[in-house]
Design a protein around this motif. Structure first.
Motif, PDB file in Angstrom:
ATOM      1  N   HIS A   2     -52.707  28.314  13.196  1.00  0.00           N
ATOM      2  CA  HIS A   2     -52.152  27.623  11.789  1.00  0.00           C
ATOM      3  C   HIS A   2     -50.726  28.032  11.785  1.00  0.00           C
ATOM      4  O   HIS A   2     -50.094  27.044  11.589  1.00  0.00           O
ATOM      5  CB  HIS A   2     -52.769  28.223  10.852  1.00  0.00           C
ATOM      6  N   ALA A   3     -50.214  29.206  12.131  1.00  0.00           N
ATOM      7  CA  ALA A   3     -48.787  29.630  11.929  1.00  0.00           C
ATOM      8  C   ALA A   3     -47.877  28.722  12.883  1.00  0.00           C
ATOM      9  O   ALA A   3     -46.803  28.150  12.794  1.00  0.00           O
ATOM     10  CB  ALA A   3     -48.382  30.933  12.230  1.00  0.00           C
ATOM     11  N   ARG A   4     -48.518  28.365  14.178  1.00  0.00           N
ATOM     12  CA  ARG A   4     -47.817  27.591  15.229  1.00  0.00           C
ATOM     13  C   ARG A   4     -47.628  26.078  14.737  1.00  0.00           C
ATOM     14  O   ARG A   4     -46.482  25.582  14.789  1.00  0.00           O
ATOM     15  CB  ARG A   4     -48.682  27.640  16.480  1.00  0.00           C
ATOM     16  N   ARG A   5     -48.624  25.571  14.166  1.00  0.00           N
ATOM     17  CA  ARG A   5     -48.637  24.455  13.571  1.00  0.00           C
ATOM     18  C   ARG A   5     -47.642  24.207  12.375  1.00  0.00           C
ATOM     19  O   ARG A   5     -46.869  23.231  12.156  1.00  0.00           O
ATOM     20  CB  ARG A   5     -50.157  23.829  13.275  1.00  0.00           C
ATOM     21  N   ALA A   6     -47.768  25.257  11.559  1.00  0.00           N
ATOM     22  CA  ALA A   6     -46.924  25.110  10.368  1.00  0.00           C
ATOM     23  C   ALA A   6     -45.322  25.258  10.789  1.00  0.00           C
ATOM     24  O   ALA A   6     -44.415  24.629   9.937  1.00  0.00           O
ATOM     25  CB  ALA A   6     -47.409  26.090   9.454  1.00  0.00           C
ATOM     26  N   ASN A   7     -45.077  25.963  11.833  1.00  0.00           N
ATOM     27  CA  ASN A   7     -43.675  26.100  12.112  1.00  0.00           C
ATOM     28  C   ASN A   7     -43.220  24.923  13.108  1.00  0.00           C
ATOM     29  O   ASN A   7     -42.162  25.042  13.802  1.00  0.00           O
ATOM     30  CB  ASN A   7     -43.501  27.413  13.026  1.00  0.00           C
ATOM     31  N   HIS A   8     -44.027  23.961  13.584  1.00  0.00           N
ATOM     32  CA  HIS A   8     -44.125  22.822  14.305  1.00  0.00           C
ATOM     33  C   HIS A   8     -43.531  23.236  15.583  1.00  0.00           C
ATOM     34  O   HIS A   8     -43.002  22.538  16.721  1.00  0.00           O
ATOM     35  CB  HIS A   8     -42.778  22.023  13.914  1.00  0.00           C
ATOM     36  N   GLU A   9     -44.270  24.376  16.206  1.00  0.00           N
ATOM     37  CA  GLU A   9     -44.325  24.766  17.570  1.00  0.00           C
ATOM     38  C   GLU A   9     -45.474  24.013  18.394  1.00  0.00           C
ATOM     39  O   GLU A   9     -45.196  23.590  19.442  1.00  0.00           O
ATOM     40  CB  GLU A   9     -44.491  26.175  17.630  1.00  0.00           C
ATOM     41  N   ILE A  15     -58.989  26.365  12.297  1.00  0.00           N
ATOM     42  CA  ILE A  15     -58.285  26.819  13.453  1.00  0.00           C
ATOM     43  C   ILE A  15     -58.023  28.348  13.104  1.00  0.00           C
ATOM     44  O   ILE A  15     -58.135  28.866  12.020  1.00  0.00           O
ATOM     45  CB  ILE A  15     -56.860  26.008  13.712  1.00  0.00           C
ATOM     46  N   SER A  16     -57.494  29.121  14.180  1.00  0.00           N
ATOM     47  CA  SER A  16     -57.060  30.582  13.812  1.00  0.00           C
ATOM     48  C   SER A  16     -55.775  30.598  13.036  1.00  0.00           C
ATOM     49  O   SER A  16     -55.058  29.630  12.875  1.00  0.00           O
ATOM     50  CB  SER A  16     -56.939  31.151  15.268  1.00  0.00           C
ATOM     51  N   LYS A  17     -55.478  31.804  12.497  1.00  0.00           N
ATOM     52  CA  LYS A  17     -54.352  31.937  11.783  1.00  0.00           C
ATOM     53  C   LYS A  17     -53.188  31.966  12.547  1.00  0.00           C
ATOM     54  O   LYS A  17     -52.145  31.399  12.113  1.00  0.00           O
ATOM     55  CB  LYS A  17     -54.297  33.271  11.153  1.00  0.00           C
ATOM     56  N   LYS A  18     -53.241  32.351  13.821  1.00  0.00           N
ATOM     57  CA  LYS A  18     -51.995  32.295  14.808  1.00  0.00           C
ATOM     58  C   LYS A  18     -51.863  30.831  15.195  1.00  0.00           C
ATOM     59  O   LYS A  18     -50.716  30.429  15.056  1.00  0.00           O
ATOM     60  CB  LYS A  18     -52.601  32.974  16.079  1.00  0.00           C
TER      61      LYS A  18
END
Length: 136
Positions: free
Chosen positions: A74-81, A69-72
């Motif tokens: 990945h960040a959403r998933r890591a932040n539980h968004e 997946i994209s970095k963007k």
């Protein structure tokens, strides 16, 4: 009452398989996961299993973030968004972990009167468990 973090990626319960005699058994992946969880629990929890009182169970399943997946994203998933809304189902995760905890944390899962469960994406796959006595 009991707070544990298992450093293992969650595995959903697989559909039971049947041998030629009609006896049901767990698929290999489910069986291996349950054995690993049981081993960890026996190491982490050395008390007697809870018995004779109603309990509540809260479980958070943190599954690995896919690398494709994209970095963007990945960040959403890591932040539980962005929550995992695809298979495996949360109830299959629940079944798998409750089966493994039966007889170790509590004498029988019929003591459970309430369950809260969540599944998240995270860079650190794990299972967080909180068990407490049910209070009206």
């Amino acid at each position: 009452m009991i707070n544990l973090t298992l450093p293992i990626a969650p595995v959903a319960a697989g559909r039971p398989r049947f041998n030629r005699n009609g006896h049901a058994y767990d698929p290999k992946k489910s069986k291996v996961f349950k054995r690993q969880v049981e081993s960890m629990l026996k190491f982490m929890y050395r008390e007697k299993p809870i018995s004779g009182k109603p309990i509540e169970v809260y479980v958070a399943f943190y599954r690995e973030i896919q690398s494709s997946i994209s970095k963007k994203e990945h960040a959403r998933r890591a932040n539980h968004e962005h929550m995992p809304i695809h298979k495996p189902d949360t109830d299959n995760y629940i079944k798998s972990i409750l089966d493994a905890m039966n007889g170790i944390l509590w004498t029988d899962d019929n003591l459970i009167v309430h369950i809260d469960a969540y599944k998240y994406y995270d860079d650190n796959p794990r299972i967080e468990i909180n068990v407490k006595e049910w209070i009206k």
